[in-house]
Design a protein around this motif. Structure first.
Motif, PDB file in Angstrom:
ATOM      1  N   LEU A  48       0.827  -1.212   0.000  1.00  0.00           N
ATOM      2  CA  LEU A  48       0.000   0.000   0.000  1.00  0.00           C
ATOM      3  C   LEU A  48       0.859   1.259   0.000  1.00  0.00           C
ATOM      4  N   LEU A  49       1.987   1.222   0.695  1.00  0.00           N
ATOM      5  CA  LEU A  49       2.901   2.363   0.690  1.00  0.00           C
ATOM      6  C   LEU A  49       3.458   2.588  -0.712  1.00  0.00           C
ATOM      7  N   LEU A  50       3.850   1.497  -1.364  1.00  0.00           N
ATOM      8  CA  LEU A  50       4.349   1.593  -2.735  1.00  0.00           C
ATOM      9  C   LEU A  50       3.254   2.113  -3.672  1.00  0.00           C
ATOM     10  N   ALA A  51       2.023   1.644  -3.473  1.00  0.00           N
ATOM     11  CA  ALA A  51       0.909   2.110  -4.304  1.00  0.00           C
ATOM     12  C   ALA A  51       0.672   3.601  -4.123  1.00  0.00           C
ATOM     13  N   SER A  52       0.823   4.092  -2.890  1.00  0.00           N
ATOM     14  CA  SER A  52       0.615   5.534  -2.672  1.00  0.00           C
ATOM     15  C   SER A  52       1.671   6.358  -3.398  1.00  0.00           C
ATOM     16  N   PHE A  53       2.925   5.886  -3.424  1.00  0.00           N
ATOM     17  CA  PHE A  53       3.967   6.600  -4.163  1.00  0.00           C
ATOM     18  C   PHE A  53       3.682   6.586  -5.667  1.00  0.00           C
ATOM     19  N   VAL A  54       3.212   5.448  -6.166  1.00  0.00           N
ATOM     20  CA  VAL A  54       2.914   5.344  -7.596  1.00  0.00           C
ATOM     21  C   VAL A  54       1.744   6.260  -7.961  1.00  0.00           C
ATOM     22  N   LEU A  55       0.709   6.310  -7.118  1.00  0.00           N
ATOM     23  CA  LEU A  55      -0.433   7.180  -7.396  1.00  0.00           C
ATOM     24  C   LEU A  55      -0.047   8.654  -7.299  1.00  0.00           C
ATOM     25  N   LEU A  56       0.840   8.974  -6.359  1.00  0.00           N
ATOM     26  CA  LEU A  56       1.340  10.347  -6.277  1.00  0.00           C
ATOM     27  C   LEU A  56       2.124  10.704  -7.537  1.00  0.00           C
ATOM     28  N   SER A  57       2.912   9.746  -8.024  1.00  0.00           N
ATOM     29  CA  SER A  57       3.637   9.961  -9.277  1.00  0.00           C
ATOM     30  C   SER A  57       2.679  10.169 -10.435  1.00  0.00           C
ATOM     31  N   ALA A  58       1.588   9.417 -10.446  1.00  0.00           N
ATOM     32  CA  ALA A  58       0.586   9.568 -11.510  1.00  0.00           C
ATOM     33  C   ALA A  58       0.002  10.971 -11.496  1.00  0.00           C
ATOM     34  N   MET A  59      -0.254  11.501 -10.289  1.00  0.00           N
ATOM     35  CA  MET A  59      -0.805  12.848 -10.199  1.00  0.00           C
ATOM     36  C   MET A  59       0.203  13.891 -10.707  1.00  0.00           C
ATOM     37  N   ILE A  60       1.461  13.719 -10.343  1.00  0.00           N
ATOM     38  CA  ILE A  60       2.497  14.663 -10.791  1.00  0.00           C
ATOM     39  C   ILE A  60       2.666  14.597 -12.305  1.00  0.00           C
ATOM     40  N   ILE A  61       2.664  13.382 -12.852  1.00  0.00           N
ATOM     41  CA  ILE A  61       2.796  13.217 -14.304  1.00  0.00           C
ATOM     42  C   ILE A  61       1.604  13.831 -15.024  1.00  0.00           C
ATOM     43  N   ALA A  62       0.393  13.665 -14.451  1.00  0.00           N
ATOM     44  CA  ALA A  62      -0.801  14.244 -15.072  1.00  0.00           C
ATOM     45  C   ALA A  62      -0.732  15.764 -15.056  1.00  0.00           C
ATOM     46  N   MET A  63      -0.245  16.341 -13.971  1.00  0.00           N
ATOM     47  CA  MET A  63      -0.122  17.796 -13.895  1.00  0.00           C
ATOM     48  C   MET A  63       0.944  18.317 -14.846  1.00  0.00           C
ATOM     49  N   ALA A  64       1.915  17.467 -15.188  1.00  0.00           N
ATOM     50  CA  ALA A  64       2.952  17.861 -16.146  1.00  0.00           C
ATOM     51  C   ALA A  64       2.445  17.774 -17.585  1.00  0.00           C
ATOM     52  N   GLY A  65       1.268  17.167 -17.785  1.00  0.00           N
ATOM     53  CA  GLY A  65       0.666  17.147 -19.110  1.00  0.00           C
ATOM     54  C   GLY A  65       0.787  15.845 -19.859  1.00  0.00           C
ATOM     55  N   SER A  66       1.342  14.797 -19.257  1.00  0.00           N
ATOM     56  CA  SER A  66       1.476  13.516 -19.941  1.00  0.00           C
ATOM     57  C   SER A  66       0.391  12.560 -19.444  1.00  0.00           C
ATOM     58  N   LEU A  67      -0.783  12.607 -20.080  1.00  0.00           N
ATOM     59  CA  LEU A  67      -1.906  11.790 -19.622  1.00  0.00           C
ATOM     60  C   LEU A  67      -1.701  10.286 -19.823  1.00  0.00           C
ATOM     61  N   PRO A  68      -1.105   9.817 -20.944  1.00  0.00           N
ATOM     62  CA  PRO A  68      -0.891   8.365 -21.060  1.00  0.00           C
ATOM     63  C   PRO A  68       0.021   7.815 -19.962  1.00  0.00           C
ATOM     64  N   GLY A  69       1.094   8.536 -19.633  1.00  0.00           N
ATOM     65  CA  GLY A  69       1.986   8.102 -18.557  1.00  0.00           C
ATOM     66  C   GLY A  69       1.290   8.116 -17.208  1.00  0.00           C
ATOM     67  N   ALA A  70       0.464   9.143 -16.973  1.00  0.00           N
ATOM     68  CA  ALA A  70      -0.292   9.221 -15.718  1.00  0.00           C
ATOM     69  C   ALA A  70      -1.287   8.067 -15.612  1.00  0.00           C
ATOM     70  N   GLY A  71      -1.930   7.744 -16.731  1.00  0.00           N
ATOM     71  CA  GLY A  71      -2.875   6.622 -16.723  1.00  0.00           C
ATOM     72  C   GLY A  71      -2.196   5.303 -16.420  1.00  0.00           C
ATOM     73  N   ALA A  72      -0.999   5.110 -16.995  1.00  0.00           N
ATOM     74  CA  ALA A  72      -0.259   3.869 -16.728  1.00  0.00           C
ATOM     75  C   ALA A  72       0.137   3.780 -15.258  1.00  0.00           C
ATOM     76  N   CYS A  73       0.610   4.889 -14.701  1.00  0.00           N
ATOM     77  CA  CYS A  73       0.988   4.901 -13.276  1.00  0.00           C
ATOM     78  C   CYS A  73      -0.223   4.661 -12.386  1.00  0.00           C
ATOM     79  N   ALA A  74      -1.360   5.279 -12.745  1.00  0.00           N
ATOM     80  CA  ALA A  74      -2.577   5.086 -11.943  1.00  0.00           C
ATOM     81  C   ALA A  74      -3.025   3.629 -11.986  1.00  0.00           C
TER      82      ALA A  74
END
Length: 197
Positions: A48-74
């Motif tokens: 669950l800790l690892l999942a929270s880091f991955v989901l946080l990364s997905a949010m950062i990637i989405a805010m940077a404008g890369s939606l496919p990468g954010a979707g993969a991380c999510a």
């Protein structure tokens, strides 16, 4: 928010001596008659800790404008969360309907009338589910027809490693459930369980 997959009769320690067969009021409700062990809960917490880091990364990637990468991380984060929940659910569940063995990838449900015996044996068991085996105890269930089930619980699993009293209590409760529903204890025609003294 209640987490039903973590419940296992909070007062089981006090009530098992009084009513070892059915230490609860709802026999039709599926429940695990023991608490998940610290090894299993710890592994799920790390996931669950690892999942929270991955989901946080997905949010950062989405805010940077890369939606496919954010979707993969999510998606990876959701899969890690589902794996953690499934890991905590792994174990033996019982109800008046039968016995359910939940593994990481599959679930096997067997009605009580399809079981031939329930007994505790001394035999080589896996240490924390790894390929390494050590001498220990396992609760074995044999079907009336077909192949026997894998050992239900062992004293070196993630739930019972270094917790021999909890293992003894869990086997007593599971054997009492089986006895309550007419499943013979020990080898058919034998003299009961082959438990260590």
């Amino acid at each position: 928010m209640p987490l039903p997959f973590l419940t296992a009769d909070r007062d089981l320690d006090d009530r098992a001596a009084e009513t070892p067969a059915l230490p609860h009021d709802e026999p039709d409700h599926w429940r695990r008659p023991y608490r998940p062990g610290p090894w299993r809960v710890g592994a799920a917490a790390v996931l669950l800790l690892l999942a929270s880091f991955v989901l946080l990364s997905a949010m950062i990637i989405a805010m940077a404008g890369s939606l496919p990468g954010a979707g993969a991380c999510a998606l990876i984060g959701v899969l890690l969360t589902a794996l953690a929940v499934r890991l905590v659910r792994v174990g033996v569940w019982v109800s008046a309907q039968g016995l359910r063995q939940v593994n990481l990838l599959r679930t096997t449900t067997t009605p009580w009338n399809a079981l031939a015996s329930v007994r505790t044996l001394q035999q080589p068991v896996r240490w924390l589910g790894l390929p390494r085996t050590v001498q220990g105890q396992a609760l074995i269930v044999e079907r009336a027809q077909g192949a026997p089930l894998r050992p239900l619980i062992t004293d070196h699993s993630g739930d019972f490693l270094a917790r021999p009293e909890s293992f003894e209590q869990a086997t007593d409760v599971l054997e009492a459930w089986a006895s309550e529903h007419g499943v013979p204890q020990g080898r058919p025609g034998g003299s009961g369980s082959d438990r260590l003294p």
